[in-house]
Scaffold this motif. Sequence first.
Motif, PDB file in Angstrom:
ATOM      1  N   THR A  88      -6.048   1.883   6.471  1.00 20.68           N
ATOM      2  CA  THR A  88      -5.011   0.822   6.305  1.00 20.68           C
ATOM      3  C   THR A  88      -4.947   0.273   7.686  1.00 20.68           C
ATOM      4  O   THR A  88      -4.970  -1.006   7.823  1.00 20.68           O
ATOM      5  CB  THR A  88      -3.633   1.456   5.997  1.00 20.68           C
ATOM      6  OG1 THR A  88      -3.898   2.012   4.849  1.00 20.68           O
ATOM      7  CG2 THR A  88      -2.563   0.249   5.761  1.00 20.68           C
ATOM      8  N   LEU A 228      -3.237   5.868  -0.543  1.00 22.14           N
ATOM      9  CA  LEU A 228      -4.140   4.829   0.218  1.00 22.14           C
ATOM     10  C   LEU A 228      -4.099   3.369  -0.584  1.00 22.14           C
ATOM     11  O   LEU A 228      -4.077   2.437  -0.152  1.00 22.14           O
ATOM     12  CB  LEU A 228      -5.761   5.437   0.000  1.00 22.14           C
ATOM     13  CG  LEU A 228      -6.728   4.427   0.235  1.00 22.14           C
ATOM     14  CD1 LEU A 228      -6.656   4.124   1.806  1.00 22.14           C
ATOM     15  CD2 LEU A 228      -7.969   5.256   0.028  1.00 22.14           C
ATOM     16  N   SER A 231      -0.739   1.925   0.220  1.00 18.47           N
ATOM     17  CA  SER A 231      -0.497   1.562   1.723  1.00 18.47           C
ATOM     18  C   SER A 231      -1.424   0.309   1.964  1.00 18.47           C
ATOM     19  O   SER A 231      -1.104  -0.766   2.580  1.00 18.47           O
ATOM     20  CB  SER A 231      -0.919   2.690   2.708  1.00 18.47           C
ATOM     21  OG  SER A 231      -0.139   3.613   2.572  1.00 18.47           O
ATOM     22  N   ILE A 232      -2.609   0.138   1.353  1.00 18.22           N
ATOM     23  CA  ILE A 232      -3.441  -0.833   1.429  1.00 18.22           C
ATOM     24  C   ILE A 232      -2.643  -2.374   0.867  1.00 18.22           C
ATOM     25  O   ILE A 232      -2.738  -3.107   1.636  1.00 18.22           O
ATOM     26  CB  ILE A 232      -4.685  -0.948   0.950  1.00 18.22           C
ATOM     27  CG1 ILE A 232      -5.758   0.354   1.975  1.00 18.22           C
ATOM     28  CG2 ILE A 232      -5.613  -2.019   0.749  1.00 18.22           C
ATOM     29  CD1 ILE A 232      -6.930   0.473   1.032  1.00 18.22           C
ATOM     30  N   VAL A 235       0.374  -3.265   3.148  1.00 18.95           N
ATOM     31  CA  VAL A 235       0.008  -4.305   4.428  1.00 18.95           C
ATOM     32  C   VAL A 235      -0.712  -5.518   4.067  1.00 18.95           C
ATOM     33  O   VAL A 235      -0.515  -6.543   4.918  1.00 18.95           O
ATOM     34  CB  VAL A 235      -1.305  -3.507   5.285  1.00 18.95           C
ATOM     35  CG1 VAL A 235      -0.334  -2.160   5.901  1.00 18.95           C
ATOM     36  CG2 VAL A 235      -2.135  -3.261   4.677  1.00 18.95           C
ATOM     37  N   ASP A 240       4.570  -4.012   5.980  1.00 20.14           N
ATOM     38  CA  ASP A 240       4.083  -2.747   6.696  1.00 20.14           C
ATOM     39  C   ASP A 240       5.021  -1.486   6.719  1.00 20.14           C
ATOM     40  O   ASP A 240       4.451  -0.383   6.564  1.00 20.14           O
ATOM     41  CB  ASP A 240       3.917  -3.346   8.234  1.00 20.14           C
ATOM     42  CG  ASP A 240       2.852  -4.549   8.269  1.00 20.14           C
ATOM     43  OD1 ASP A 240       2.527  -4.995   7.203  1.00 20.14           O
ATOM     44  OD2 ASP A 240       2.461  -4.624   9.476  1.00 20.14           O
ATOM     45  N   ALA A 243       4.425   0.329   3.643  1.00 17.71           N
ATOM     46  CA  ALA A 243       3.118   1.181   3.687  1.00 17.71           C
ATOM     47  C   ALA A 243       3.376   2.361   4.400  1.00 17.71           C
ATOM     48  O   ALA A 243       3.021   3.590   4.081  1.00 17.71           O
ATOM     49  CB  ALA A 243       1.865   0.322   4.125  1.00 17.71           C
TER      50      ALA A 243
END
Length: 328
Positions: A88, A228, A231-232, A235, A240, A243
């Motif tokens: 990330t 995953l 979080s991607i 952002v 942020d 994430a």
Amino acid sequence: MLENVIILLVSLAALMWSADKFVYGAAALARNLGLSPLIIGLTIVAMGSSAPEMMVAASASLADKADTAIGNVIGSNITNITLVLGVTALLKPMLVGSVTVRRELPFILVTSLVAVYCIYDLQFTRTEGIVLAILFFITIGYLAYASIHKTPEEAANPDLYEDEVSDDVPEGVPIHMAVFWLALGLTILLLSSDFLVDSAVFIAKEFGISDLVIGLTIIAIGTSLPELAASIAGVIKGEDDLALGNIVGSNIFNALAVLCIPAIIAPGAVDPAAVTRDSLIMIGVTVLLILMAVGLGKGPRSINRVEGGVLLACFIAYQYLLFGMANG
């Protein structure tokens, strides 16, 4: 062998899909029953990313594979920090809010230390599992209290934190559809976790890999895929803190709510490597994350691409260590 590899991959995909539908149905039902979006977000939705780990832990423990369940918890926490945050941060440096540093990051270290303390004597008792479960509910209560009694920073942006927490709570879902998705998600969660554990154990035996290592690697990576993706997505949308908070929350849930399951269902001896090697690595990467998030400069805190590369390198080195020892 090929058949079991296919079963494992299909089971992982089914586990991810059913966890999402289970959380969707549970959150929609809770909203229909009158719970506030904030509380639903802090409990049901937050627990959603750890639902695969919980089901795998239960299935493995019932199959007398407690080391697989313990390995899944430790491996998932290591994977969340090194692989998920590493990838990330490489895609886009993550700003870290002061509230996250002050309130949430200490929790991830404390809960990790408590988890390690419970298995440090190489015996995991039912009493320790119950203590972890109690600590989990205390943590949830604290987070709910802290969210209602906002800090001055949160008070200055009254809708920001609540929007972040409750953003994924579904609206306008009829109660019969909420029950349908809840029941379907739970059913497939139970079945897919059983198939996943059985196929993973078969593959492990074929390659001479221990129950612990299979939990630390294949299963841990698979069950970290929701983190995953979340979080991607966070952002990319510029969220942020969300994430990073996703990883912090998942690791706290794993260390308390998931790790208590093998202790309660299948108490007993723990593989020494989980204490002498893996738990220490988990604590090490957790401390590394906190140092990166706190930062040394006076400017805005962030986890940059270089630090993301360091985290990803730690993940690769750890996998090499595990498989190198397994084949050695």
